[in-house]
Design an enzyme around this catalytic site. Structure first.
Site, mmCIF file in Angstrom:
data_model
loop_
_atom_site.group_PDB
_atom_site.id
_atom_site.type_symbol
_atom_site.label_atom_id
_atom_site.label_comp_id
_atom_site.label_asym_id
_atom_site.label_seq_id
_atom_site.Cartn_x
_atom_site.Cartn_y
_atom_site.Cartn_z
ATOM 1 C CG ASP A 82 34.754 42.680 52.415
ATOM 2 O OD1 ASP A 82 34.819 43.878 52.756
ATOM 3 O OD2 ASP A 82 35.621 42.117 51.721
ATOM 4 C CG HIS A 180 39.531 43.971 45.753
ATOM 5 N ND1 HIS A 180 38.759 45.032 45.352
ATOM 6 C CD2 HIS A 180 39.525 43.984 47.112
ATOM 7 C CE1 HIS A 180 38.288 45.663 46.423
ATOM 8 N NE2 HIS A 180 38.736 45.045 47.497
ATOM 9 N N GLY A 181 42.595 40.855 44.484
ATOM 10 C CA GLY A 181 43.240 39.826 43.676
ATOM 11 C C GLY A 181 44.751 39.892 43.841
ATOM 12 N N GLY A 209 42.691 44.671 49.684
ATOM 13 C CA GLY A 209 43.624 44.252 48.652
ATOM 14 C C GLY A 209 45.011 43.942 49.175
ATOM 15 C CB ALA A 232 40.079 37.762 49.738
ATOM 16 C CB THR A 233 43.571 36.651 46.269
ATOM 17 O OG1 THR A 233 42.487 37.459 45.790
ATOM 18 C CG2 THR A 233 44.104 35.820 45.118
#
Length: 286
Positions: A82, A180-181, A209, A232-233
């Protein structure tokens, strides 16, 4: 079963208004959590790594763990690189056994981005590996890459069509209001933009995201054509919380205990996201 290409999974998901969840992992426990959660819900899954994860754990180590778990379980598992800006790193990933890659040239101007992506597509397609590209800049932080709100540019539908045609990519990540995050407030996704891109682009769309986006918004984005959703986060936060809780006991010194608790916490999020993407039981169709 052996590792599979995610393209077949994503295409079939799009046909049924589902999305294949792609989970960014960081170590053994997060890989185990993703695979165990997917097996329990009989879902196909994409295990994704960033360049930072590879620097931390090593390409060969990550590949060996994921391959081993894939071969022991009867669900489709793809291994994805990624947000990688490096052609050479992508070559190393493919040589190690990765089944899909994302070349991230979004920080370049259009022509330079196209040339970089085309070079990866030419190389990867020669060995049967799919390629994801990105047009528009998705805000936030991914590894060491930071895109501030002012620089985060929404994807223009016509430019997405041109980019897909110019590069030959298999899937396309688009900027439609996610970051993102985690979010400071509730994110506002541009659903009309998703429709516009989907009307012009034949290849599957990818939602980056997704951590912190309300379930209803993710579900609507999937209904409009997002066929892969990156998380992810939302895996990292419960992992850290579980470790902190375990270590609140001053006598705790066994990594198997606190990392086991972290794995269990991550697995619960994995199962929730699988259900949100609509892929519970979907592994039986492959």
């Amino acid at each position: 079963m052996p590792l599979v290409s995610s393209l077949e999974l994503i295409k079939k998901a799009r046909e049924q208004k589902k999305a294949i969840p792609a989970f960014n992992i960081h170590n053994l426990e997060t890989i185990q959590a993703v695979v165990e959660g997917a097996v329990e819900l009989n879902s196909p899954v994409i295990i994704a790594t960033t360049p930072g994860t590879l620097k931390h754990a090593g390409i060969a180590n990550i590949t060996a763990i994921v391959k081993s778990l894939a071969e022991k379980n009867d669900i489709p598992i793809a291994l994805h690189m990624d947000h990688c800006p490096s052609f050479d790193t992508i070559v190393s990933c493919i040589q190690s056994g990765y089944t899909s890659v994302m070349i991230d040239g979004a920080h370049h101007d259009y022509d330079a981005n196209v040339e970089l992506v085309k070079s990866v597509v030419h190389m990867a397609h020669a060995v049967g590996v799919q390629v994801e590209g990105e047009i528009g800049k998705i805000g936030g932080v991914e590894d060491d890459l930071f895109v501030n709100d002012a620089d985060a540019a929404f994807t223009i539908p016509e430019e997405a069509r041109r980019f897909a045609e110019d590069t030959g990519i298999d899937t396309i990540a688009v900027a439609i209001g996610t970051a993102h995050g985690m979010y400071k407030g509730e994110p506002k996704l541009d659903f009309d933009r998703i429709k516009g891109i989907g009307n012009l682009v034949d290849i599957p769309l990818v939602l980056h995201g997704a951590s912190g986006v309300p379930d209803a918004s993710v579900r609507r984005a999937i209904d409009l054509g997002m066929a892969k959703v990156n998380i992810a986060t939302e895996l990292k936060n419960p992992m850290v919380a579980a470790i902190r809780e375990s270590l609140s006991n001053p006598d705790e010194n066994d990594p198997r205990h606190y990392m086991g608790a972290a794995r269990d916490a991550v697995k619960e999020v994995v199962k929730k996201k699988i259900r949100l993407c609509g892929t519970e039981g979907f592994a039986s169709e492959f």
